[in-house]
Design an enzyme around this catalytic site. Structure first.
Site, short mmCIF file in Angstrom:
data_model
loop_
_atom_site.label_atom_id
_atom_site.label_comp_id
_atom_site.label_asym_id
_atom_site.label_seq_id
_atom_site.Cartn_x
_atom_site.Cartn_y
_atom_site.Cartn_z
CG ASP A 40 -1.93 1.17 1.17
OD1 ASP A 40 -2.30 1.60 0.07
OD2 ASP A 40 -2.34 1.65 2.25
CE1 TYR A 72 2.20 5.64 -3.83
CE2 TYR A 72 1.12 3.83 -4.98
CZ TYR A 72 2.25 4.38 -4.39
OH TYR A 72 3.43 3.67 -4.37
CB CYS A 103 -3.20 0.65 -2.66
SG CYS A 103 -3.30 2.38 -3.16
CG ASN A 104 -9.70 0.51 -2.72
OD1 ASN A 104 -9.43 0.48 -1.52
ND2 ASN A 104 -10.61 -0.27 -3.25
CB CYS A 217 -9.30 4.61 0.51
SG CYS A 217 -7.60 4.94 1.02
CB THR A 218 -6.64 -0.19 2.27
OG1 THR A 218 -5.54 0.57 1.77
CG2 THR A 218 -7.09 -1.19 1.22
#
Length: 305
Positions: A40, A72, A103-104, A217-218
């Protein structure tokens, strides 16, 4: 191949955005006792790692956090692909048996390339915001997705909306906020500033009648307590962590890589950060990771390959 050429070739793979064939210096297939790789941009992917750890208690993890470039979400698509390729290559070289792109935002732009590049030798598991179960369970026919702008630019979320939300005539409210990831990275989920930000962006969602909030989102599962503190039971919160844990298990079983013996290694999660901020993250990680899970964190430049 000479050592100099090998180093240069590996460097090219690390920064690759387009696939390179054949895979330079391919690693032998990992064994079942090899760790699961997790990637991530920061510490948010721990929400996924912890779900997998609960579902697969015998597994060990190598977690790469690209804290030098977090978040990001505001970055350009090409840069996201490049950073993700570099991170997954590092996990591959560490001998991980599978990689989870936790990570989306990275998943939205990188999965097809990564899977084509590594092939069956190294499975790549990604994330899609958990919109489908929200659509299937909503009573108000209105759901919200909280994610980064980059995630909404990606094709994955668009495909899910087209396949599930539109036929069911469910209204999907996209919500973006670039301030939330830094709050989690700093361990400030219950700060007045974070609570005020959540109120500002989510009150309109509640006012429009949404009954489900998809955490796309994580980092955001670490905000569950904050959101529930503000809105109580008005929003049902849902994320992709458990679905990713089940998919990871399916992939490991399919490839004969599930570790079925009790993990004797006292170290469960080895975290490596690119931002040289391991010491600053120690107290935050201590808050995010349950006390019964052994972990350590180190800076990338102190790692010996």
């Amino acid at each position: 191949m000479s050592q100099g050429h090998l180093k240069q070739a590996t460097s090219n793979v690390m920064s690759a955005i387009q696939p390179i064939y054949p895979l330079v210096d391919p690693m032998p297939k990992a064994s079942a006792d090899a760790p699961i790789g997790i990637f991530d941009s920061g510490v948010g992917g721990l929400s996924v790692a912890l779900e997998i750890a609960r579902y697969l208690p015998n597994e060990r993890f190598v977690y790469y956090a690209d804290t030098a470039y977090v978040p990001y979400g505001p970055r350009k698509d090409q840069e996201i692909r490049d950073l993700t390729a570099r991170a997954i290559e590092w996990l591959y070289r560490e001998g991980c048996k599978v990689a989870v792109v936790a990570c989306n935002t990275a998943s939205a732009f990188s999965l097809d390339y990564l899977r084509e590049h590594y092939g069956e030798n190294f499975s790549i598991i990604g994330l899609v915001p958990a919109l489908k179960p929200a659509v299937l369970n909503t009573q108000s026919k209105t759901v919200a997705v909280l994610a980064t702008p980059a995630t909404f630019r990606g094709q994955l979320i668009k495909d899910v909306m087209t396949r599930f939300a539109e036929p069911a005539k469910v209204k999907v409210i996209p919500v973006t906020c670039l301030d939330l990831v830094p709050f989690v990275e700093a361990g400030q989920q219950m700060s007045p500033e974070c609570l005020a930000t959540l109120t500002q962006i989510l009150q309109p969602v509640v006012d429009q009648g949404a009954d489900y909030l998809v955490l796309g989102c994580t980092h955001y599962p670490f905000l569950k307590s904050s959101i529930q503190y503000i809105f109580g039971q008005k929003l049902t919160l849902i994320d992709s962590g458990f679905a990713v844990a089940r998919q990871t298990a399916r992939i490991l079983i399919k490839n004969g890589l599930l570790f079925e013996h009790e993990c004797k290694d006292s170290l469960k999660i080895r975290l490596v950060v690119s931002g040289q901020n391991a010491e600053q993250l120690q107290p935050i990680l201590g808050h995010l990771i349950p006390a019964d899970i052994k972990w350590q964190v180190s800076n990338m430049e102190t790692e010996v390959s």
